[in-house]
Every structure is written in C-alpha cells, then in structure tokens.
Motif scaffolding. Structure first.
Motif, PDB file in Angstrom:
ATOM      1  N   ALA A   9       8.767   4.067  -4.289  1.00 26.33           N
ATOM      2  CA  ALA A   9       9.514   3.243  -5.232  1.00 26.33           C
ATOM      3  C   ALA A   9       8.557   2.699  -6.288  1.00 26.33           C
ATOM      4  CB  ALA A   9      10.213   2.094  -4.495  1.00 26.33           C
ATOM      5  N   PRO A  10       9.082   2.270  -7.436  1.00 22.07           N
ATOM      6  CA  PRO A  10       8.213   1.687  -8.465  1.00 22.07           C
ATOM      7  C   PRO A  10       7.415   0.503  -7.914  1.00 22.07           C
ATOM      8  CG  PRO A  10      10.392   2.129  -9.355  1.00 22.07           C
ATOM      9  CD  PRO A  10      10.487   2.358  -7.875  1.00 22.07           C
ATOM     10  N   SER A  70      10.111  -7.095  -4.016  1.00 18.12           N
ATOM     11  CA  SER A  70      10.840  -7.061  -2.746  1.00 18.12           C
ATOM     12  C   SER A  70      10.005  -7.629  -1.606  1.00 18.12           C
ATOM     13  CB  SER A  70      11.249  -5.619  -2.423  1.00 18.12           C
ATOM     14  OG  SER A  70      12.055  -5.074  -3.441  1.00 18.12           O
ATOM     15  N   ALA A  71       8.723  -7.266  -1.571  1.00 16.61           N
ATOM     16  CA  ALA A  71       7.861  -7.710  -0.475  1.00 16.61           C
ATOM     17  C   ALA A  71       7.687  -9.220  -0.480  1.00 16.61           C
ATOM     18  CB  ALA A  71       6.502  -7.019  -0.572  1.00 16.61           C
ATOM     19  N   PHE A  72       7.385  -9.788  -1.636  1.00 18.88           N
ATOM     20  CA  PHE A  72       7.144 -11.235  -1.697  1.00 18.88           C
ATOM     21  C   PHE A  72       8.427 -12.039  -1.539  1.00 18.88           C
ATOM     22  CE2 PHE A  72       3.139  -9.896  -3.857  1.00 18.88           C
ATOM     23  CZ  PHE A  72       2.272 -10.496  -2.958  1.00 18.88           C
ATOM     24  N   ILE A  73       9.534 -11.527  -2.036  1.00 12.13           N
ATOM     25  CA  ILE A  73      10.809 -12.214  -1.837  1.00 12.13           C
ATOM     26  C   ILE A  73      11.153 -12.250  -0.351  1.00 12.13           C
ATOM     27  CG2 ILE A  73      13.305 -11.984  -2.165  1.00 12.13           C
ATOM     28  CD1 ILE A  73      12.724 -11.092  -5.043  1.00 12.13           C
ATOM     29  N   THR A 130       0.819  -1.213   0.000  1.00  9.12           N
ATOM     30  CA  THR A 130       0.000   0.000   0.000  1.00  9.12           C
ATOM     31  C   THR A 130       0.851   1.261   0.000  1.00  9.12           C
ATOM     32  OG1 THR A 130      -1.800  -1.130   1.168  1.00  9.12           O
ATOM     33  CG2 THR A 130      -1.796   1.279   1.222  1.00  9.12           C
ATOM     34  N   LEU A 131       1.866   1.273   0.867  1.00  8.87           N
ATOM     35  CA  LEU A 131       2.666   2.483   1.041  1.00  8.87           C
ATOM     36  C   LEU A 131       3.918   2.509   0.154  1.00  8.87           C
ATOM     37  CD1 LEU A 131       2.511   2.807   4.947  1.00  8.87           C
ATOM     38  CD2 LEU A 131       1.006   3.849   3.220  1.00  8.87           C
TER      39      LEU A 131
END
Length: 229
Positions: A51-52, A59-62, A45-46
């Motif tokens: 960032a793109p 990045s989040a899922f990794i 959300t944020l």
C-alpha cells in the motif's frame, strides 16, 4: 395455613469490584508498549510493499493511538477491545458501574460530560497522530526513541483507566495518572528535541491530561474519607 405466595428474591446485582491488581498492570506497561512498537515497526517496514507509504503510516499510528490496549487484550487472552479510545477516556458514559461513579463527590469545576469524548477523540488523539507522522517525515528515519516513549504513555493511560474505573481505586488512580502525566510530558519533550512542530502538536494532550489529572486529584481529596480508596 396462609395462601400468600412468597415473593421471589430480587435478582442479584453484579456490582462486584475485580480484585485489585496494581502490580501486574504497571509491570505490564513496558511489555505492552514494546508490543505496540513492534507492531509499528513491522507495519511501517512491510506495509509500503502492499500500500502507499502515507496510507500505511496514517493507518498504523491511528490504530495504536486509538487501540493501544489490543496488546494487553492479546497478552491476557481477552477478547479484542472494539471501543474507540477505550483507554485514557475519562468519560462517565463508559464507566462499567455508573452508580459508583455518580455517587462520588465531584469538584464544582468538573467539565460537562460531552467535553471528554470531544477532547480525547477529536483533539488529543488526532494531534498525537499528527505529531507521530511529523516525526516520520522530518528526518531520514523514524525516531523510535520518542515513539517508544509515546507508546509507554499510552499504555500507562490504559493502566490508569483500569485502576480508576474498573477497579474503582481513586487513590491509586491518582498515583497512576501522575506517572502517566510525567510520561506524557517526557514524550512531548522528546518529540520537541527531534522536531519543534511535533512537540507543539503534543501540547493539546498535555493541556487536557492536566485537566484529567487535576480532576482525579480533586475527586480523591473530596472522597478520601468515604468509600473511595
């Protein structure tokens, strides 16, 4: 009187097994999964504000795929775990007590040790991330139901890792990995209901956890009359 100098006793070897705590581990799974989902919601959300969006999603899922156990570390007040894929890695080189693991009777079909990190880190984890990314791109919003199931299955993997390796409970490891396996199959099915490709991307993990669960069952059957519990 003898002039012989008494030999000093050898230093104690710390092979103590932590107290068995299955209930807190299993009971904590929904809470730890909820923390991971909350992290994903917050970042997705944020994050695009700074960032793109594609970079944020990747990045989040990794991070969640490889470091799910950050939630239990924070909740327990423990030090942040830095080893990649600390949970869900059936890899002897990462076992705290190698002597215990090496003493177990293993089935003849046990894969070579090098196969485990390759399967988990280079096949299973990346395809899971790809499946999650597919869910974020195939519809108007994130399919949080399947993503939540995915987080639960990851946290169950952490619980199994702790039961089997840290607490050295092979029999209870069978029980936990069976639940873990069921959660994984449910996750793959839920993914496929939203998007067929996302479901297919979960198949490598399903295949590999079939091997891992079968190996845990075989180890238990081979060692159940011995010290393994």
């Amino acid at each position: 009187p003898s002039n012989t100098v008494p030999l000093a006793p050898p230093p104690p070897v710390d092979n103590a097994i932590p107290p068995f705590r299955l209930a807190p581990l299993v009971a904590g799974v929904p809470f730890y999964a909820a923390l991971n989902v909350a992290l994903l919601r917050t970042v997705l959300t944020l994050g695009p504000r700074v960032a793109p969006a594609a970079v944020v999603r990747w990045s989040a899922f990794i991070f969640v795929a490889f470091f799910t156990s950050w939630a239990s570390s924070v909740a327990d007040g423990a030090e942040m775990l830095l080893a990649a894929a600390r949970g869900q890695v059936l890899m002897p080189n990462m076992v705290p007590n190698m002597a215990w693991f090496d003493a177990l009777r293993m089935p003849s079909w046990t894969p070579p040790g090098i196969v485990f990190p390759i399967a988990w880190l280079l096949v299973s984890k990346p395809t899971q991330v790809a499946a999650c990314l597919r869910l974020t791109s195939c519809c108007s919003g994130v399919a949080w139901g399947p993503i939540s199931l995915w987080a639960v299955h990851l946290c169950l993997g952490d619980a199994w890792n702790s039961v089997f390796f840290t607490q050295q409970r092979v029999g209870w490891g069978v029980a936990v990995i069976s639940v873990f396996y069921g959660a994984l199959l449910s996750t793959a099915y839920a993914f496929s209901r939203v998007d067929r490709v996302a479901g297919l991307l979960m198949l490598p993990t399903c295949c590999w956890v079939t091997v891992a669960a079968s190996l845990n069952w075989s180890i238990w059957l081979l060692n159940r009359k011995g010290a393994a519990k």
